[in-house]
Design a protein around this motif. Sequence first.
Motif, PDB file in Angstrom:
ATOM      1  N   ARG A  10     -25.559  17.618  52.901  1.00  0.00           N
ATOM      2  CA  ARG A  10     -25.250  17.807  51.480  1.00  0.00           C
ATOM      3  C   ARG A  10     -24.441  16.624  50.943  1.00  0.00           C
ATOM      4  NH1 ARG A  10     -24.968  21.233  47.421  1.00  0.00           N
ATOM      5  NH2 ARG A  10     -25.926  22.934  48.536  1.00  0.00           N
ATOM      6  N   CYS A  11     -23.476  16.184  51.687  1.00  0.00           N
ATOM      7  CA  CYS A  11     -22.634  15.055  51.277  1.00  0.00           C
ATOM      8  C   CYS A  11     -23.471  13.784  51.121  1.00  0.00           C
ATOM      9  CB  CYS A  11     -21.516  14.860  52.297  1.00  0.00           C
ATOM     10  SG  CYS A  11     -20.406  13.511  51.918  1.00  0.00           S
ATOM     11  N   LYS A  12     -24.334  13.515  52.090  1.00  0.00           N
ATOM     12  CA  LYS A  12     -25.188  12.327  52.040  1.00  0.00           C
ATOM     13  C   LYS A  12     -26.191  12.424  50.888  1.00  0.00           C
ATOM     14  CE  LYS A  12     -23.715  10.211  55.770  1.00  0.00           C
ATOM     15  NZ  LYS A  12     -23.279   8.834  55.867  1.00  0.00           N
ATOM     16  N   CYS A  13     -26.724  13.612  50.657  1.00  0.00           N
ATOM     17  CA  CYS A  13     -27.660  13.818  49.553  1.00  0.00           C
ATOM     18  C   CYS A  13     -26.968  13.610  48.208  1.00  0.00           C
ATOM     19  CB  CYS A  13     -28.270  15.214  49.614  1.00  0.00           C
ATOM     20  SG  CYS A  13     -29.474  15.449  50.933  1.00  0.00           S
ATOM     21  N   THR A  14     -25.745  14.078  48.100  1.00  0.00           N
ATOM     22  CA  THR A  14     -24.982  13.894  46.869  1.00  0.00           C
ATOM     23  C   THR A  14     -24.820  12.412  46.575  1.00  0.00           C
ATOM     24  OG1 THR A  14     -23.775  15.957  47.265  1.00  0.00           O
ATOM     25  CG2 THR A  14     -22.792  14.401  45.703  1.00  0.00           C
ATOM     26  N   PHE A  80     -31.148  19.776  42.422  1.00  0.00           N
ATOM     27  CA  PHE A  80     -30.374  19.121  43.471  1.00  0.00           C
ATOM     28  C   PHE A  80     -30.321  20.000  44.718  1.00  0.00           C
ATOM     29  CE2 PHE A  80     -26.200  18.466  45.508  1.00  0.00           C
ATOM     30  CZ  PHE A  80     -26.444  17.206  46.025  1.00  0.00           C
ATOM     31  N   ALA A  81     -30.134  21.299  44.540  1.00  0.00           N
ATOM     32  CA  ALA A  81     -30.096  22.220  45.685  1.00  0.00           C
ATOM     33  C   ALA A  81     -31.419  22.190  46.456  1.00  0.00           C
ATOM     34  CB  ALA A  81     -29.776  23.638  45.224  1.00  0.00           C
ATOM     35  N   ASP A  82     -32.536  22.085  45.739  1.00  0.00           N
ATOM     36  CA  ASP A  82     -33.846  21.992  46.394  1.00  0.00           C
ATOM     37  C   ASP A  82     -33.932  20.727  47.241  1.00  0.00           C
ATOM     38  OD1 ASP A  82     -34.656  24.303  45.029  1.00  0.00           O
ATOM     39  OD2 ASP A  82     -35.692  23.162  43.460  1.00  0.00           O
ATOM     40  N   TYR A  83     -33.449  19.608  46.687  1.00  0.00           N
ATOM     41  CA  TYR A  83     -33.462  18.335  47.404  1.00  0.00           C
ATOM     42  C   TYR A  83     -32.654  18.453  48.696  1.00  0.00           C
ATOM     43  CZ  TYR A  83     -32.735  13.294  48.221  1.00  0.00           C
ATOM     44  OH  TYR A  83     -32.675  12.024  48.774  1.00  0.00           O
ATOM     45  N   VAL A  84     -31.456  19.015  48.583  1.00  0.00           N
ATOM     46  CA  VAL A  84     -30.589  19.187  49.751  1.00  0.00           C
ATOM     47  C   VAL A  84     -31.258  20.094  50.782  1.00  0.00           C
ATOM     48  CG1 VAL A  84     -28.386  20.118  50.587  1.00  0.00           C
ATOM     49  CG2 VAL A  84     -28.454  18.774  48.481  1.00  0.00           C
ATOM     50  N   ARG A  85     -31.780  21.217  50.334  1.00  0.00           N
ATOM     51  CA  ARG A  85     -32.427  22.167  51.252  1.00  0.00           C
ATOM     52  C   ARG A  85     -33.636  21.540  51.929  1.00  0.00           C
ATOM     53  NH1 ARG A  85     -32.145  24.686  55.273  1.00  0.00           N
ATOM     54  NH2 ARG A  85     -33.693  26.272  55.638  1.00  0.00           N
ATOM     55  N   LEU A  97     -35.947  10.851  60.783  1.00  0.00           N
ATOM     56  CA  LEU A  97     -36.524  10.516  59.482  1.00  0.00           C
ATOM     57  C   LEU A  97     -35.535  10.736  58.349  1.00  0.00           C
ATOM     58  CD1 LEU A  97     -40.141  12.010  59.784  1.00  0.00           C
ATOM     59  CD2 LEU A  97     -39.446   9.612  59.953  1.00  0.00           C
ATOM     60  N   VAL A  98     -34.807  11.823  58.417  1.00  0.00           N
ATOM     61  CA  VAL A  98     -33.817  12.126  57.379  1.00  0.00           C
ATOM     62  C   VAL A  98     -32.704  11.087  57.392  1.00  0.00           C
ATOM     63  CG1 VAL A  98     -32.133  13.823  56.565  1.00  0.00           C
ATOM     64  CG2 VAL A  98     -34.362  14.583  57.383  1.00  0.00           C
ATOM     65  N   GLN A  99     -32.280  10.685  58.570  1.00  0.00           N
ATOM     66  CA  GLN A  99     -31.214   9.688  58.669  1.00  0.00           C
ATOM     67  C   GLN A  99     -31.650   8.336  58.134  1.00  0.00           C
ATOM     68  OE1 GLN A  99     -29.791   9.880  62.699  1.00  0.00           O
ATOM     69  NE2 GLN A  99     -28.785  11.832  62.347  1.00  0.00           N
ATOM     70  N   ILE A 100     -32.931   8.020  58.228  1.00  0.00           N
ATOM     71  CA  ILE A 100     -33.439   6.790  57.654  1.00  0.00           C
ATOM     72  C   ILE A 100     -33.314   6.853  56.135  1.00  0.00           C
ATOM     73  CG2 ILE A 100     -35.545   5.448  57.246  1.00  0.00           C
ATOM     74  CD1 ILE A 100     -36.366   6.169  60.159  1.00  0.00           C
ATOM     75  N   VAL A 101     -33.559   8.007  55.554  1.00  0.00           N
ATOM     76  CA  VAL A 101     -33.550   8.172  54.098  1.00  0.00           C
ATOM     77  C   VAL A 101     -32.132   8.272  53.543  1.00  0.00           C
ATOM     78  CG1 VAL A 101     -34.226   9.682  52.204  1.00  0.00           C
ATOM     79  CG2 VAL A 101     -35.832   9.227  54.048  1.00  0.00           C
ATOM     80  N   ILE A 102     -31.314   9.162  54.091  1.00  0.00           N
ATOM     81  CA  ILE A 102     -30.001   9.417  53.480  1.00  0.00           C
ATOM     82  C   ILE A 102     -28.829   8.822  54.251  1.00  0.00           C
ATOM     83  CG2 ILE A 102     -30.757  11.511  52.308  1.00  0.00           C
ATOM     84  CD1 ILE A 102     -29.262  13.141  54.471  1.00  0.00           C
ATOM     85  N   GLY A 103     -29.068   8.322  55.444  1.00  0.00           N
ATOM     86  CA  GLY A 103     -27.999   7.742  56.240  1.00  0.00           C
ATOM     87  C   GLY A 103     -27.642   8.587  57.439  1.00  0.00           C
ATOM     88  N   GLU A 104     -26.865   8.029  58.297  1.00  0.00           N
ATOM     89  CA  GLU A 104     -26.465   8.670  59.549  1.00  0.00           C
ATOM     90  C   GLU A 104     -25.745   9.997  59.304  1.00  0.00           C
ATOM     91  OE1 GLU A 104     -26.655   8.736  63.624  1.00  0.00           O
ATOM     92  OE2 GLU A 104     -27.362   7.087  62.403  1.00  0.00           O
ATOM     93  N   VAL A 105     -26.188  11.044  59.985  1.00  0.00           N
ATOM     94  CA  VAL A 105     -25.581  12.363  59.852  1.00  0.00           C
ATOM     95  C   VAL A 105     -24.819  12.688  61.119  1.00  0.00           C
ATOM     96  CG1 VAL A 105     -26.039  14.823  59.562  1.00  0.00           C
ATOM     97  CG2 VAL A 105     -27.373  13.156  58.291  1.00  0.00           C
TER      98      VAL A 105
END
Length: 105
Positions: A10-14, A80-85, A97-105
């Motif tokens: 959620r933080c990275k998506c924000t 925004f909630a849909d994007y995060v979910r 794949l997600v880490q490539i898009v939004i950064g290291e989790v």
Amino acid sequence: MNNIIEDEIRCKCTKRIAEIFRVDKGSLGDDTDLTKLCETQSARFWKRNVADKVLDDIRDAAGKESLKLLNSGEFEVRTFADYVRFMQICYEENPRLVQIVIGEV
């Protein structure tokens, strides 16, 4: 998935959505309609716009199963909630794949 990872996503998506739309992170709530934010941004047909960037994020993070959700209409990213979910769903399928898009989790 545990709450710590969900919160980190959620933080990275924000941060990512705030960067794309050039808005304050604090202005993004779960009910923030991304389609409405797209309307406020100018677009030129020869230049990539914010909607393209969000769509790229969704496609780049998605694996086979999450793409099926989108293509079947079972899941739609409008807020925004849909994007995060969706990023959380994708993370469960393929964290890399997600880490490539939004950064290291």
